[in-house]
Design a protein around this motif. Structure first.
Motif, PDB file in Angstrom:
ATOM      1  N   GLY A   1       7.890  24.873   8.570  1.00 11.75           N
ATOM      2  CA  GLY A   1       8.520  26.078   9.112  1.00 11.75           C
ATOM      3  C   GLY A   1       9.685  25.918  10.006  1.00 11.75           C
ATOM      4  N   ALA A   2      10.442  26.952  10.037  1.00  8.50           N
ATOM      5  CA  ALA A   2      11.385  27.209  11.093  1.00  8.50           C
ATOM      6  C   ALA A   2      10.781  28.359  11.870  1.00  8.50           C
ATOM      7  N   PRO A   3      11.036  28.548  13.165  1.00  6.41           N
ATOM      8  CA  PRO A   3      12.106  27.894  13.894  1.00  6.41           C
ATOM      9  C   PRO A   3      11.928  26.405  14.123  1.00  6.41           C
ATOM     10  N   GLY A   4      10.817  25.850  13.809  1.00  8.24           N
ATOM     11  CA  GLY A   4      10.653  24.419  13.973  1.00  8.24           C
ATOM     12  C   GLY A   4       9.633  23.925  13.001  1.00  8.24           C
ATOM     13  N   ARG A   5       9.326  22.624  13.115  1.00  8.37           N
ATOM     14  CA  ARG A   5       8.288  22.035  12.307  1.00  8.37           C
ATOM     15  C   ARG A   5       7.373  21.251  13.225  1.00  8.37           C
ATOM     16  N   ALA A   6       6.117  21.244  12.878  1.00  6.80           N
ATOM     17  CA  ALA A   6       5.178  20.449  13.638  1.00  6.80           C
ATOM     18  C   ALA A   6       4.987  19.128  12.937  1.00  6.80           C
ATOM     19  N   GLY A   7       4.748  18.091  13.702  1.00 10.89           N
ATOM     20  CA  GLY A   7       4.445  16.794  13.121  1.00 10.89           C
ATOM     21  C   GLY A   7       3.629  16.004  14.083  1.00 10.89           C
ATOM     22  N   GLU A   8       2.766  15.107  13.596  1.00 13.91           N
ATOM     23  CA  GLU A   8       1.914  14.385  14.484  1.00 13.91           C
ATOM     24  C   GLU A   8       2.703  13.425  15.365  1.00 13.91           C
ATOM     25  N   ALA A   9       3.786  12.952  14.823  1.00 12.95           N
ATOM     26  CA  ALA A   9       4.714  12.174  15.618  1.00 12.95           C
ATOM     27  C   ALA A   9       6.025  12.172  14.899  1.00 12.95           C
ATOM     28  N   ARG A  10       7.100  11.943  15.661  1.00 13.34           N
ATOM     29  CA  ARG A  10       8.404  11.876  15.010  1.00 13.34           C
ATOM     30  C   ARG A  10       9.198  10.738  15.628  1.00 13.34           C
TER      31      ARG A  10
ATOM     32  N   VAL B   1       0.852  -1.190   0.000  1.00 13.96           N
ATOM     33  CA  VAL B   1       0.000   0.000   0.000  1.00 13.96           C
ATOM     34  C   VAL B   1       0.888   1.240   0.000  1.00 13.96           C
ATOM     35  N   THR B   2       0.383   2.314  -0.593  1.00 16.55           N
ATOM     36  CA  THR B   2       1.045   3.606  -0.436  1.00 16.55           C
ATOM     37  C   THR B   2       0.631   4.178   0.907  1.00 16.55           C
ATOM     38  N   VAL B   3       1.491   5.013   1.486  1.00 19.79           N
ATOM     39  CA  VAL B   3       1.123   5.655   2.746  1.00 19.79           C
ATOM     40  C   VAL B   3       1.464   7.140   2.695  1.00 19.79           C
ATOM     41  N   GLU B   4       0.606   7.927   3.308  1.00 18.66           N
ATOM     42  CA  GLU B   4       0.856   9.354   3.523  1.00 18.66           C
ATOM     43  C   GLU B   4       1.565   9.474   4.868  1.00 18.66           C
ATOM     44  N   VAL B   5       2.845   9.772   4.824  1.00 24.76           N
ATOM     45  CA  VAL B   5       3.662   9.784   6.039  1.00 24.76           C
ATOM     46  C   VAL B   5       3.366  11.038   6.862  1.00 24.76           C
ATOM     47  N   ARG B   6       3.186  10.858   8.157  1.00 24.86           N
ATOM     48  CA  ARG B   6       2.935  11.971   9.063  1.00 24.86           C
ATOM     49  C   ARG B   6       3.935  11.967  10.216  1.00 24.86           C
ATOM     50  N   THR B   7       5.143  11.573   9.901  1.00 30.83           N
ATOM     51  CA  THR B   7       6.219  11.564  10.885  1.00 30.83           C
ATOM     52  C   THR B   7       7.511  11.952  10.196  1.00 30.83           C
ATOM     53  N   ASP B   8       8.400  12.627  10.914  1.00 30.91           N
ATOM     54  CA  ASP B   8       9.705  12.979  10.359  1.00 30.91           C
ATOM     55  C   ASP B   8      10.717  11.856  10.511  1.00 30.91           C
ATOM     56  N   GLU B   9      10.302  10.768  11.169  1.00 30.33           N
ATOM     57  CA  GLU B   9      11.197   9.635  11.363  1.00 30.33           C
ATOM     58  C   GLU B   9      10.531   8.342  10.878  1.00 30.33           C
ATOM     59  N   PRO B  10      10.200   8.255   9.597  1.00 30.40           N
ATOM     60  CA  PRO B  10       9.527   7.044   9.103  1.00 30.40           C
ATOM     61  C   PRO B  10      10.367   5.795   9.275  1.00 30.40           C
ATOM     62  N   GLU B  11      11.705   5.958   9.234  1.00 27.11           N
ATOM     63  CA  GLU B  11      12.562   4.788   9.388  1.00 27.11           C
ATOM     64  C   GLU B  11      12.442   4.185  10.783  1.00 27.11           C
TER      65      GLU B  11
ATOM     66  N   VAL C   1      10.727   2.707  -0.899  1.00 24.81           N
ATOM     67  CA  VAL C   1      10.323   3.949  -1.541  1.00 24.81           C
ATOM     68  C   VAL C   1      10.218   3.716  -3.037  1.00 24.81           C
ATOM     69  N   HIS C   2       9.100   4.134  -3.619  1.00 26.40           N
ATOM     70  CA  HIS C   2       8.871   3.970  -5.054  1.00 26.40           C
ATOM     71  C   HIS C   2       8.305   5.277  -5.601  1.00 26.40           C
ATOM     72  N   SER C   3       9.041   5.883  -6.551  1.00 26.38           N
ATOM     73  CA  SER C   3       8.616   7.152  -7.156  1.00 26.38           C
ATOM     74  C   SER C   3       8.326   8.210  -6.108  1.00 26.38           C
ATOM     75  N   GLY C   4       9.166   8.235  -5.081  1.00 26.18           N
ATOM     76  CA  GLY C   4       9.041   9.262  -4.054  1.00 26.18           C
ATOM     77  C   GLY C   4       7.999   8.979  -2.991  1.00 26.18           C
ATOM     78  N   ARG C   5       7.334   7.843  -3.051  1.00 24.90           N
ATOM     79  CA  ARG C   5       6.315   7.503  -2.065  1.00 24.90           C
ATOM     80  C   ARG C   5       6.719   6.254  -1.304  1.00 24.90           C
ATOM     81  N   LEU C   6       6.381   6.224  -0.021  1.00 29.91           N
ATOM     82  CA  LEU C   6       6.677   5.060   0.794  1.00 29.91           C
ATOM     83  C   LEU C   6       5.604   3.992   0.567  1.00 29.91           C
ATOM     84  N   LEU C   7       6.071   2.781   0.303  1.00 31.25           N
ATOM     85  CA  LEU C   7       5.183   1.633   0.170  1.00 31.25           C
ATOM     86  C   LEU C   7       5.427   0.698   1.347  1.00 31.25           C
ATOM     87  N   LEU C   8       4.357   0.216   1.949  1.00 31.59           N
ATOM     88  CA  LEU C   8       4.465  -0.720   3.063  1.00 31.59           C
ATOM     89  C   LEU C   8       3.707  -2.004   2.742  1.00 31.59           C
TER      90      LEU C   8
END
Length: 204
Positions: free
Chosen positions: A195-204, A18-28, A54-61
């Motif tokens: 943004g800076a000074p930081g970035r928001a993310g749902e989880a990292r 499946v493709t996934v819309e990543v909502r974390t800065d630490e997908p690894e 990663v396929h064509s810029g999208r994460l597949l799981l």
């Protein structure tokens, strides 16, 4: 604390990916093989990640027990939820988790009260603070360096330098639903970025 780290998109191929819309800065870390994730709706999970690429810029799981396109399609639009220690902080001191930013008081540099952050909206082009004003209306504040001058977690406040029209009588007032519908049309005048000074993310 449970935080959303991805949303499942469409099936890819016939072997259960499946493709996934990543909502974390630490997908690894959050979306690596072996990770066990709760889901929304709950009945879909928990799901164990078997592999990722990663396929064509999208994460597949690919998930354990899901071996064909039919099973993959059944997961579409499912939210993947990770258990995160509420005391955990991002490695980068200029990045923030959503839960750190929620309920911060928003003030201008000269001390004028704007309101309180009630939601973080993650758009493809940038993150937005949804700020509830004292009169109950809502204003969208792009989380970019040109506007958000400081995040002070000790004082529980975000200091902003709003451009003309952002928070005055000409401000764009919208509900959280409007934010999702309007999408990138609400970008900051300079095009912004995560943004800076930081970035928001749902989880990292």
């Amino acid at each position: 604390m449970q935080l959303v780290v991805a949303r499942i998109g469409r099936a890819h191929g016939i072997k259960g990916e499946v493709t996934v819309e990543v909502r974390t800065d630490e997908p690894e870390v959050r979306l690596g093989p072996g990770a066990v994730l709760a889901t929304d709706p709950p009945g879909t999970g928990p799901l164990t990640i078997e592999s990722g690429r990663v396929h064509s810029g999208r994460l597949l799981l690919r998930f354990a027990g899901v071996g064909d396109r039919t099973g993959a399609e059944a997961l579409r639009n499912t939210l993947l939820i990770a258990e995160v220690d509420p005391e955990e902080l991002p490695d980068d001191p200029e990045e923030f988790y959503d839960h750190q930013l929620m309920d911060l008081d928003v003030v201008t540099e000269d001390g004028v009260e704007v309101g309180r952050i009630t939601e973080i909206s993650h758009l493809p082009s940038q993150d937005l603070f949804i700020v509830e004003r004292p009169d109950g209306s809502e204003v969208m504040v792009p989380f970019v360096a040109e506007i958000v001058a400081e995040i002070d977690l000790e004082e529980q406040r975000a200091v902003i330098t709003p451009p003309p029209g952002l928070i005055d009588d000409r401000a764009v007032i919208a509900s959280a639903r409007d934010v999702e519908q309007e999408g990138a049309g609400d970008e900051a005048p300079d095009g912004g970025g995560h943004g800076a000074p930081g970035r928001a993310g749902e989880a990292r």
